[in-house]
Structure formats: C-alpha cells, structure tokens
Design an enzyme around this catalytic site. Structure first.
Site, short mmCIF file in Angstrom:
data_model
loop_
_atom_site.label_atom_id
_atom_site.label_comp_id
_atom_site.label_asym_id
_atom_site.label_seq_id
_atom_site.Cartn_x
_atom_site.Cartn_y
_atom_site.Cartn_z
N THR A 1 -27.39 17.06 -24.76
CA THR A 1 -28.12 18.33 -24.71
C THR A 1 -27.97 19.11 -26.01
O THR A 1 -26.92 19.02 -26.65
CB THR A 1 -27.54 19.17 -23.56
OG1 THR A 1 -27.92 18.56 -22.34
CG2 THR A 1 -28.03 20.60 -23.57
N ARG B 1 -34.01 15.00 -10.30
CA ARG B 1 -32.78 15.78 -10.49
C ARG B 1 -32.96 16.77 -11.65
O ARG B 1 -33.53 16.47 -12.68
CB ARG B 1 -31.64 14.81 -10.79
CG ARG B 1 -30.31 15.45 -11.14
CD ARG B 1 -30.09 15.59 -12.63
NE ARG B 1 -28.73 16.03 -12.95
CZ ARG B 1 -28.35 16.42 -14.14
NH1 ARG B 1 -29.19 16.44 -15.14
NH2 ARG B 1 -27.10 16.81 -14.35
N VAL B 2 -32.47 17.97 -11.46
CA VAL B 2 -32.49 18.99 -12.51
C VAL B 2 -31.05 19.42 -12.78
O VAL B 2 -30.27 19.62 -11.85
CB VAL B 2 -33.34 20.22 -12.08
CG1 VAL B 2 -33.22 21.35 -13.08
CG2 VAL B 2 -34.81 19.82 -11.89
N GLY B 3 -30.71 19.53 -14.05
CA GLY B 3 -29.33 19.91 -14.41
C GLY B 3 -29.16 21.40 -14.57
O GLY B 3 -29.95 22.21 -14.09
N ASP B 4 -28.11 21.76 -15.30
CA ASP B 4 -27.76 23.18 -15.47
C ASP B 4 -28.56 23.88 -16.56
O ASP B 4 -28.74 25.09 -16.53
CB ASP B 4 -26.27 23.31 -15.80
CG ASP B 4 -25.92 22.56 -17.08
OD1 ASP B 4 -26.36 21.39 -17.22
OD2 ASP B 4 -25.23 23.12 -17.95
N GLY C 1 -22.82 19.31 -20.68
CA GLY C 1 -21.83 18.59 -19.88
C GLY C 1 -22.43 18.13 -18.58
O GLY C 1 -23.66 18.11 -18.42
N GLY D 1 -23.91 18.49 -15.57
CA GLY D 1 -24.63 19.68 -15.13
C GLY D 1 -24.30 20.18 -13.74
O GLY D 1 -24.26 21.39 -13.50
N1 ASP Z 1 -25.93 19.47 -18.97
C1 ASP Z 1 -26.96 18.47 -19.04
C2 ASP Z 1 -27.40 18.12 -17.65
O1 ASP Z 1 -26.57 17.99 -16.78
C3 ASP Z 1 -26.55 17.24 -19.71
C4 ASP Z 1 -26.05 17.46 -21.10
O2 ASP Z 1 -25.35 18.43 -21.37
O3 ASP Z 1 -26.34 16.62 -21.94
O4 ASP Z 1 -28.57 17.91 -17.46
#
Ligand code: ASP
Length: 347
Positions: free
Chosen positions: A213, A241-244, A265, A267
């Site tokens: 990210t 799926r959707v992350g943070d 990180g 997510g």
């Molecule tokens: N935080 C992101 C997610 O979980 C992944 C990343 O930080 O690369 O989608």
C-alpha cells in the site's frame, strides 16, 4: 512632514509584511510517505531493486514537496505523492496492484482534509487509473464519502478522470505473487488473509510477504493537515474483500486538531482497531503525543491482536513518526528543515 509621512507608511507596510511573513514562516511544511510494510529484508533485495524503491520514494516526495514549498495545500501534496506511487509498478497501488483470487486488480483509496474533516474514498475499483484522484472527486464533487465498484467507476468517468482497461494494471511480478500465494493456499487453505481475520491467524509463510500500500501525510504552510492512502489490497483476496485503506478512521484519517495518518498492514486488524482515529483520539482526548500514541497502537495493540503493519503520521506542529512492527517499511520524509530521508529496513 511630506517626507516623514511616506517614510512612516513604508515602515508600517514593511512591518505588516514582516509580520505576515513570520506568521507564515512559523508553519514549515512537512511531507511523509510510505510504500508499504512487510517482510522486507536486505538479504532478499538486489542493489538495483533497492535503488529502484529509493528512487520511487524520492520521486513521490519530490512531487508532493514541490507543491508544499510553493505554498500549495497539504491536500494537493498528498494526492500528488500518492499518484506518483500509483503510477509506479513497484508499489501495490494503481499500476502494480496485487491480484485477487480471480486474477483481477481491485483497488481501494481514501483521502481526508484535516481542516474541514471532509473525506472521500473508493473501494473495489478496477478501471480508474488513479484511485486516489477518484477518492478526492468523491470528497469534493459529491455529497458522499465512499463509493464502490461499478458505481465509483461511473462517477469517476463522469468527472472526467482517466479510465483504463483493467489490463493496464497487470504486472508480471504481481501475477507470479498470486500464483505463489495460491500454491501455499491450496496446501493451507486457512491462510487467506482476507477472508479469515481471526485472532491468532497465521500469515502465509511467504518469505516475501509484504503490504505494498502507498500513503502520504502532509502539513502545509497554512498549518493544514491531510492524509491519503491507496492500495490493491492483499494478494489472493476474495469476495470483494475491502481493507482498511478506504475506511475513514481505520487506514486513513486527518484532523487539524491532532494529526494526519496513513496506514499499511494487515487491513482487518487496522479496521478492528480503528487504527488511525484511535491514534488521533489518544492525542485529542488522552493528551498524549503523536509518537506515544502511534507507538502504543503499532507496537502493542496491533501485535496483541495478531496483526502487523505500520503507519506514517504528522501532527499539527510538524512532528512526524513512522512506526512499524514488520521487518521493514518503505518510507520517506521531508522534515521542517527540508531534509529529505528515505528508508526501507529497520534502523
Ligand atoms: N492495508 C492494506 C489492506 O489490508 C494492505 C497493505 O497495507 O498493503 O488492504
């Protein structure tokens, strides 16, 4: 008298200017960026690759800081820095985004204005060249905060943003990454980051596991803060799926009262901890410093749940921090004195 009056007026004018300048000069701009955290070890890196990452970070800092230096807004600076990394195939955002289980690139992004608390985000988009610019359009050109999938794409098209064929996002390295994770997955199906964010869940035993990210946080000369984050999410993710990253308060947050934050990180853990807003709340309601708050969350609360990653943050005084609990985090900064630093590994 004739002579004295103009002289007096010039003096007054000069002192007003000086005062204005000193008001302005009290806020020195700061820009901090990240290109993801994870198992980033020097022994797995070639000098060429290391150089390429450093160059990518420096290019992003350059783009964003040029805006801050000429008096531009924190918002413009974080968008420009993130766009630069979205266009760089080395990072997991825009071109170079990781692949989903079905072999697609689904991207998430968010941006937040610390002055107004306005925010915008997009999730699961597959055809917008620069998702961060779409997030900004959601913030500035709609009444909404978050748009997803086809709707977000239709909105971006209407706003005149650059739309590309999904094949634009393909990179061989990410495709191989998907194949590798899938191989590990079929042996150990429980190791799907995205679908089972259970406490204590082990990550895939992928030596090169990283969260690429990208993000940027900035303080401009007006004293305004802004944050931006953009990602392809996690390799082999399923079920939309959707992350943070696009969740305001989890992976992205900015408030002039406290700080601007962008996370990277695993997510699911950042969402459960409401990471970015919690750091801000610790400062606002707990009277703790940025450094203390961020460290507590990243080095204690996050690993206590079984998660990993890092964040970048800058406060209204221009103090900044970049904690992570992984082996490394691609990161860079331009501090109050204009000093440029890029780092990859632990110090
Ligand atoms: N935080 C992101 C997610 O979980 C992944 C990343 O930080 O690369 O989608």
């Amino acid at each position: 008298m004739k002579l004295i009056l103009p002289f007096f007026m010039v003096m007054l004018f000069n002192s007003a200017l000086a005062q204005n300048d000193s008001v302005r000069a009290t806020v020195k701009p700061v820009l901090v960026i990240h290109g993801g955290a994870g198992t980033i070890l020097k022994k797995n890196m070639t000098p060429e690759k290391e150089r390429a990452y450093q160059d990518g970070l420096l290019a992003a800092l350059d783009k964003g800081y040029a805006i801050l230096k000429r008096g531009g807004s924190a918002l413009d600076a974080v968008e420009a820095a993130v766009r630069s990394m979205e266009d760089n195939p080395l990072f997991n955002a825009g071109k170079g985004a990781v692949f989903t289980h079905e072999g697609k690139n689904e991207m998430d992004a968010a941006i937040m204005n610390g002055r107004t608390l306005a925010a915008g985000s997009v999730a699961g988009v597959t055809t917008i060249r620069n998702p961060i610019t779409a997030a900004r359009a959601v913030m500035e050109k709609s009444q909404h905060v978050m748009m997803t999938g086809k709707g977000a794409e239709a909105f971006a098209r209407l706003q005149g943003l650059e739309i590309v064929d999904p094949s634009y996002f393909y990179t061989e390295e990410r495709w191989k990454g998907l194949e590798r994770v899938k191989k590990e997955d079929s042996a150990k199906t429980e190791l799907d980051h995205g679908s089972k964010p259970t406490s204590g869940l082990k990550q895939p035993e992928n030596k090169d596991s990283k969260y690429g990210t990208v993000g940027a946080v900035a303080l401009d000369i007006q004293g305004n803060l802004a944050a931006a984050t953009s990602t392809g999410g996690m390799t082999n993710k399923r079920y939309n799926r959707v992350g943070d990253a696009p969740i305001i308060g989890a992976g992205t947050y900015a408030s002039n009262a406290t700080c601007a934050i962008s996370c990277t990180g695993w997510g699911e853990f950042f969402i459960r901890l409401v990471m970015a807003k919690t750091v801000s709340d610790m400062m606002e309601f707990g009277n703790r410093s940025l450094e203390e708050s961020a460290l507590e969350m990243i080095q204690k609360r996050l690993p206590a749940l079984g998660g990993d990653g890092g964040l970048i943050a800058v406060d209204k005084a221009g103090n900044f921090t970049m904690p992570f609990n992984t082996e490394g985090m691609y990161r860079g900064s331009v501090d109050r004195e204009g000093k440029v630093t890029v780092k990859i590994y632990k110090d």
